[in-house]
Design an enzyme around this catalytic site. Structure first.
Site, PDB file in Angstrom:
ATOM      1  CB  SER A 127      59.866  15.055  39.369  1.00 50.86           C
ATOM      2  OG  SER A 127      59.002  14.231  40.115  1.00 50.86           O
ATOM      3  CE1 TYR A 152      55.616  18.823  37.787  1.00 51.52           C
ATOM      4  CE2 TYR A 152      55.184  16.536  38.369  1.00 51.52           C
ATOM      5  CZ  TYR A 152      55.938  17.684  38.509  1.00 51.52           C
ATOM      6  OH  TYR A 152      57.020  17.685  39.346  1.00 51.52           O
ATOM      7  CE  LYS A 156      59.163  19.158  36.613  1.00 53.64           C
ATOM      8  NZ  LYS A 156      59.842  20.458  36.599  1.00 53.64           N
TER       9      LYS A 156
HETATM   10  C1  UD1 Z   1      53.709  14.400  43.202  1.00 52.09           C
HETATM   11  C2  UD1 Z   1      54.640  13.919  42.122  1.00 52.09           C
HETATM   12  C3  UD1 Z   1      55.866  14.762  42.067  1.00 52.09           C
HETATM   13  C4  UD1 Z   1      55.512  16.217  41.996  1.00 52.09           C
HETATM   14  C5  UD1 Z   1      54.691  16.581  43.193  1.00 52.09           C
HETATM   15  C6  UD1 Z   1      54.364  18.062  43.096  1.00 52.09           C
HETATM   16  C7  UD1 Z   1      54.673  11.521  41.728  1.00 52.09           C
HETATM   17  C8  UD1 Z   1      55.235  10.191  42.155  1.00 52.09           C
HETATM   18  N1  UD1 Z   1      55.095  12.569  42.408  1.00 52.09           N
HETATM   19  O1  UD1 Z   1      54.249  13.939  44.410  1.00 52.09           O
HETATM   20  O2  UD1 Z   1      56.615  14.437  40.943  1.00 52.09           O
HETATM   21  O3  UD1 Z   1      56.675  16.979  41.951  1.00 52.09           O
HETATM   22  O4  UD1 Z   1      53.511  15.783  43.186  1.00 52.09           O
HETATM   23  O5  UD1 Z   1      53.065  18.397  43.263  1.00 52.09           O
HETATM   24  O6  UD1 Z   1      53.898  11.625  40.810  1.00 52.09           O
HETATM   25  N2  UD1 Z   1      48.512  12.479  50.473  1.00 52.09           N
HETATM   26  C9  UD1 Z   1      47.484  12.241  51.363  1.00 52.09           C
HETATM   27  N3  UD1 Z   1      46.660  13.278  51.677  1.00 52.09           N
HETATM   28  C10 UD1 Z   1      46.810  14.532  51.151  1.00 52.09           C
HETATM   29  C11 UD1 Z   1      47.868  14.767  50.254  1.00 52.09           C
HETATM   30  C12 UD1 Z   1      48.707  13.712  49.925  1.00 52.09           C
HETATM   31  O7  UD1 Z   1      47.310  11.120  51.854  1.00 52.09           O
HETATM   32  O8  UD1 Z   1      46.013  15.418  51.473  1.00 52.09           O
HETATM   33  C13 UD1 Z   1      49.424  11.371  50.147  1.00 52.09           C
HETATM   34  C14 UD1 Z   1      49.432  11.044  48.663  1.00 52.09           C
HETATM   35  O9  UD1 Z   1      48.449  10.092  48.361  1.00 52.09           O
HETATM   36  C15 UD1 Z   1      50.841  10.489  48.500  1.00 52.09           C
HETATM   37  C16 UD1 Z   1      51.664  11.249  49.552  1.00 52.09           C
HETATM   38  O10 UD1 Z   1      50.721  11.777  50.474  1.00 52.09           O
HETATM   39  O11 UD1 Z   1      50.850   9.144  48.803  1.00 52.09           O
HETATM   40  C17 UD1 Z   1      52.472  12.390  48.973  1.00 52.09           C
HETATM   41  O12 UD1 Z   1      51.613  13.201  48.173  1.00 52.09           O
HETATM   42  P1  UD1 Z   1      52.064  14.607  47.576  1.00 52.09           P
HETATM   43  O13 UD1 Z   1      52.632  15.449  48.650  1.00 52.09           O
HETATM   44  O14 UD1 Z   1      50.917  15.159  46.794  1.00 52.09           O
HETATM   45  O15 UD1 Z   1      53.271  14.251  46.598  1.00 52.09           O
HETATM   46  P2  UD1 Z   1      53.364  13.147  45.442  1.00 52.09           P
HETATM   47  O16 UD1 Z   1      52.043  12.833  44.903  1.00 52.09           O
HETATM   48  O17 UD1 Z   1      54.206  12.039  45.956  1.00 52.09           O
END
Ligand code: UD1
Length: 344
Positions: A127, A152, A156
């Site tokens: 990841s 987590y 990795k």
């Molecule tokens: C994270 C991990 C990734 C992991 C993945 C699996 C990091 C950089 N990435 O991805 O390695 O494989 O989780 O679970 O650590 N968001 C919202 N509202 C929501 C959900 C998410 O605003 O309800 C935003 C988050 O703040 C983020 C983006 O959407 O900025 C993506 O979030 P998400 O889909 O959870 O993935 P990551 O956190 O990027």
């Protein structure tokens, strides 16, 4: 048949899409999955798309006896793609040992069995989390590995080191480590897709569940980041594009196209999109509004990260090509399919 591939976690989200692409490319697939975060009827979806039902073993990869039994029953496994792992960042902080046990024991067991059964190569799901908050974007594979911010993420990093150490020790295997950015979307047939247990933690499943009315409102975690619109930036990559990279990586190992015994590739589009831009892309692609509100930042989130995928583009001859609008439509069609089937 091109070869026999063991796909661990093959009924999961990325696993199932990869099984489809492997079968389409002529590989024979054996899946092992403990169904802890997936359902057996994913096999029906795979069969409807490809016309082939992969062999399936319901077992846990941390169970060495079950794993050995699988290798003995399904003789001649040429390669492994290892998706079997726990992946919820928040949960890993609460239950670190569960994460270390699941993710690390699985890998060690597989590596140990490979030479014994003549299995040549393993593709490992890593990841972009290994880069932490990168010093510059887009991120190349040479960017420094930052201290993990969750168990987590640590699994990795440790897994990558375990693979490298084992290969360096002279073990007769090869490995391709794939660092995924943010995989999203579903198969265009809407036969398979992402189906998280309970309340989704990731953005797209929460978004599509909100769009269809299961959730009242999507919370956008923060609009005060140092980005053009203040929300976080990610590299959202189509899951079918991502799956295809695994087939290319497997071919490369099995056909000895590289002299390097371990290779690492970023898998992303090379384009960073903000959370708010992604919501807009979904709305314009589907014509469906997503009720959302800005809330505070989520602990542990990275501000911005997107890939430099040039190495994968050049060396693997692979590029993520699906436009984000098509990806958003695929996610929406999958959500509607779940509703039609009465699942959600
Ligand atoms: C994270 C991990 C990734 C992991 C993945 C699996 C990091 C950089 N990435 O991805 O390695 O494989 O989780 O679970 O650590 N968001 C919202 N509202 C929501 C959900 C998410 O605003 O309800 C935003 C988050 O703040 C983020 C983006 O959407 O900025 C993506 O979030 P998400 O889909 O959870 O993935 P990551 O956190 O990027």
């Amino acid at each position: 048949m091109k070869g026999k591939i063991l796909v661990t976690g093959g009924t999961g989200y990325i696993g199932s899409h990869t099984v489809v692409e492997l079968q389409n490319a002529g590989y024979e697939v054996v899946i092992i999955d403990n169904l802890s975060n997936s359902d057996k009827n994913v096999l029906d979806g795979i069969e409807r798309i490809t016309g082939i039902r992969p062999a399936f073993v319901e077992a846990d990869c941390t169970d060495m006896k079950a794993l050995r039994n699988l290798f003995e029953t399904h003789k001649g496994i040429n390669g492994i793609i290892n998706f079997a792992a726990s992946k919820a960042v928040g949960e890993s902080v609460q239950k670190p040992l569960l994460y270390y046990r699941n993710n690390l024991n699985t890998l060690v067991n597989l590596l140990e069995l490979m030479p014994e059964f003549g299995t040549k190569g393993i593709v490992f799901s890593s990841s972009c989390t290994v880069y932490g908050e990168p010093d510059e974007n887009p991120v190349t594979e040479k960017a420094p590995i930052k201290k993990a911010t969750s168990p987590y993420g640590n699994t990795k990093q440790i897994s990558e080191e375990i693979i490298t150490d084992y290969v360096t020790s002279g073990a007769p295997i090869k490995s391709v480590i794939l660092r995924y950015f943010n995989p999203v979307g579903a198969h265009p047939s809407a036969e398979i897709g992402e189906l998280p247990n309970g309340v989704p933690q990731n953005l797209i499943p929460f978004l599509t569940q909100t769009a269809i009315g299961i959730r009242k409102e999507l919370s956008v975690f923060g609009n005060d980041y140092n980005t053009p619109d203040g929300s976080c930036i990610r590299d959202f990559i189509n899951v079918v594009d991502l799956a295809k990279a695994h087939v290319t990586a497997m071919e490369r190992m099995l056909e000895d196209k590289s002299d390097d015994k371990v290779e690492i590739f970023n898998l992303g589009t090379g384009v960073g999109l903000s959370v708010l831009q992604l919501i807009n892309a979904f709305e314009s692609a589907t014509g469906v509004k997503v009720p959302h509100k800005i809330v505070g930042r989520r602990a542990g989130d990275i501000e911005k990260v997107w890939a430099n995928p040039e190495k994968a583009n050049k060396v693997l001859g692979w590029t993520a090509t699906t436009p984000i609008e098509d990806t958003m439509r695929s996610a929406w069609n999958w959500q509607k399919r779940l509703r039609e089937r009465g699942i959600m």
